[in-house]
Write a protein that holds these residues in place. Structure first.
Motif, mmCIF file in Angstrom:
data_model
loop_
_atom_site.group_PDB
_atom_site.id
_atom_site.type_symbol
_atom_site.label_atom_id
_atom_site.label_comp_id
_atom_site.label_asym_id
_atom_site.label_seq_id
_atom_site.Cartn_x
_atom_site.Cartn_y
_atom_site.Cartn_z
ATOM 1 N N THR A 80 0.779 -1.241 0.000
ATOM 2 C CA THR A 80 0.000 0.000 0.000
ATOM 3 C C THR A 80 0.810 1.290 0.000
ATOM 4 O O THR A 80 0.261 2.348 -0.281
ATOM 5 C CB THR A 80 -0.922 0.038 1.236
ATOM 6 O OG1 THR A 80 -0.120 -0.030 2.414
ATOM 7 C CG2 THR A 80 -1.927 -1.102 1.220
ATOM 8 N N ASN A 82 -5.956 1.100 12.501
ATOM 9 C CA ASN A 82 -6.819 0.891 11.340
ATOM 10 C C ASN A 82 -8.149 1.589 11.585
ATOM 11 O O ASN A 82 -8.914 1.196 12.463
ATOM 12 C CB ASN A 82 -7.037 -0.601 11.080
ATOM 13 C CG ASN A 82 -7.875 -0.859 9.841
ATOM 14 O OD1 ASN A 82 -8.320 0.068 9.168
ATOM 15 N ND2 ASN A 82 -8.103 -2.119 9.543
ATOM 16 N N ARG A 114 -7.069 -4.433 7.182
ATOM 17 C CA ARG A 114 -5.738 -4.119 6.641
ATOM 18 C C ARG A 114 -4.777 -5.128 7.229
ATOM 19 O O ARG A 114 -5.022 -5.709 8.276
ATOM 20 C CB ARG A 114 -5.353 -2.699 7.067
ATOM 21 C CG ARG A 114 -3.958 -2.231 6.708
ATOM 22 C CD ARG A 114 -3.846 -1.654 5.308
ATOM 23 N NE ARG A 114 -4.540 -0.405 5.151
ATOM 24 C CZ ARG A 114 -3.961 0.762 4.887
ATOM 25 N NH1 ARG A 114 -2.663 0.853 4.779
ATOM 26 N NH2 ARG A 114 -4.681 1.848 4.722
ATOM 27 N N THR A 158 -3.917 -4.677 1.539
ATOM 28 C CA THR A 158 -5.366 -4.916 1.576
ATOM 29 C C THR A 158 -5.715 -6.063 0.629
ATOM 30 O O THR A 158 -6.851 -6.187 0.190
ATOM 31 C CB THR A 158 -6.155 -3.649 1.182
ATOM 32 O OG1 THR A 158 -5.731 -3.232 -0.112
ATOM 33 C CG2 THR A 158 -5.961 -2.531 2.198
ATOM 34 N N SER A 196 -9.284 0.726 3.262
ATOM 35 C CA SER A 196 -8.889 0.835 4.665
ATOM 36 C C SER A 196 -8.020 2.072 4.848
ATOM 37 O O SER A 196 -7.062 2.270 4.107
ATOM 38 C CB SER A 196 -8.099 -0.408 5.091
ATOM 39 O OG SER A 196 -7.567 -0.237 6.376
#
Length: 171
Positions: A38, A73, A79, A146, A153
């Motif tokens: 991410t 989170n 996540r 993710t 998220s």
């Protein structure tokens, strides 16, 4: 059931009572569902993948004493944190055996380590909305994920030196 999330204005102050008055709120990062990793390199428009943070720019001998990352989170989706099991000092010593003490361990050291045929074990930990972690992201290879999730998220992040045992819960 999802726990109540802090209000936007409360996020910056969420870590204030955890024992480090110098803790730094880094902000939030939203990840779309289905991302293997991410963290984005905004300048290049690419994903970093597994990487080593370098907020504190610490030399080899001090790398283990960098600030830790606190993450929460915010949801709505699940996540993951992916963590490498081999620390930055060990990798730096392997890649730079004659002058490691003068080096600043970096993600490129991990890439050279793997390119030389040395394995690195990685672990993936699930974080439901409302769950979080503290991790030495200056010291361990890491990224978020993710992958396999249907919802985006958002994560909120801080850097700090928190005493052992103080982060039992943020509720």
């Amino acid at each position: 059931m999802r726990p109540p999330m802090p209000e936007e204005d409360d996020l910056e102050r969420l870590a204030d009572h955890l024992g480090d008055p110098e803790a730094q709120y880094l902000g939030q990062a939203l990840a779309k569902p289905g991302m293997t990793t991410t963290t984005q390199n905004h300048a290049a428009g690419l994903l970093l993948g597994l990487h080593l943070d370098n907020w504190d720019k610490l030399i080899h001998g001090a790398k283990a004493h960098g600030r830790r990352r606190l993450a929460l989170n915010l949801g709505p989706g699940t996540r993951y944190i992916i963590l490498g099991a081999l620390d930055a000092q060990a990798v730096c010593r392997t890649v730079h055996p004659t002058d490691y003490a003068l080096r600043y361990p970096h993600t490129t050291d991990y890439r050279a380590h793997v390119a030389a045929g040395h394995p690195i074990r990685v672990y993936r930990f699930r974080l439901a909305p409302g769950e979080g972690y503290t991790a030495p992201t200056e010291y361990l290879l890491h990224d978020g994920s993710t992958d396999g999730q249907a919802e985006p998220s958002a994560m909120a992040f801080w850097l700090g030196h928190w005493p052992c045992g103080v982060l039992t819960t943020l509720k």
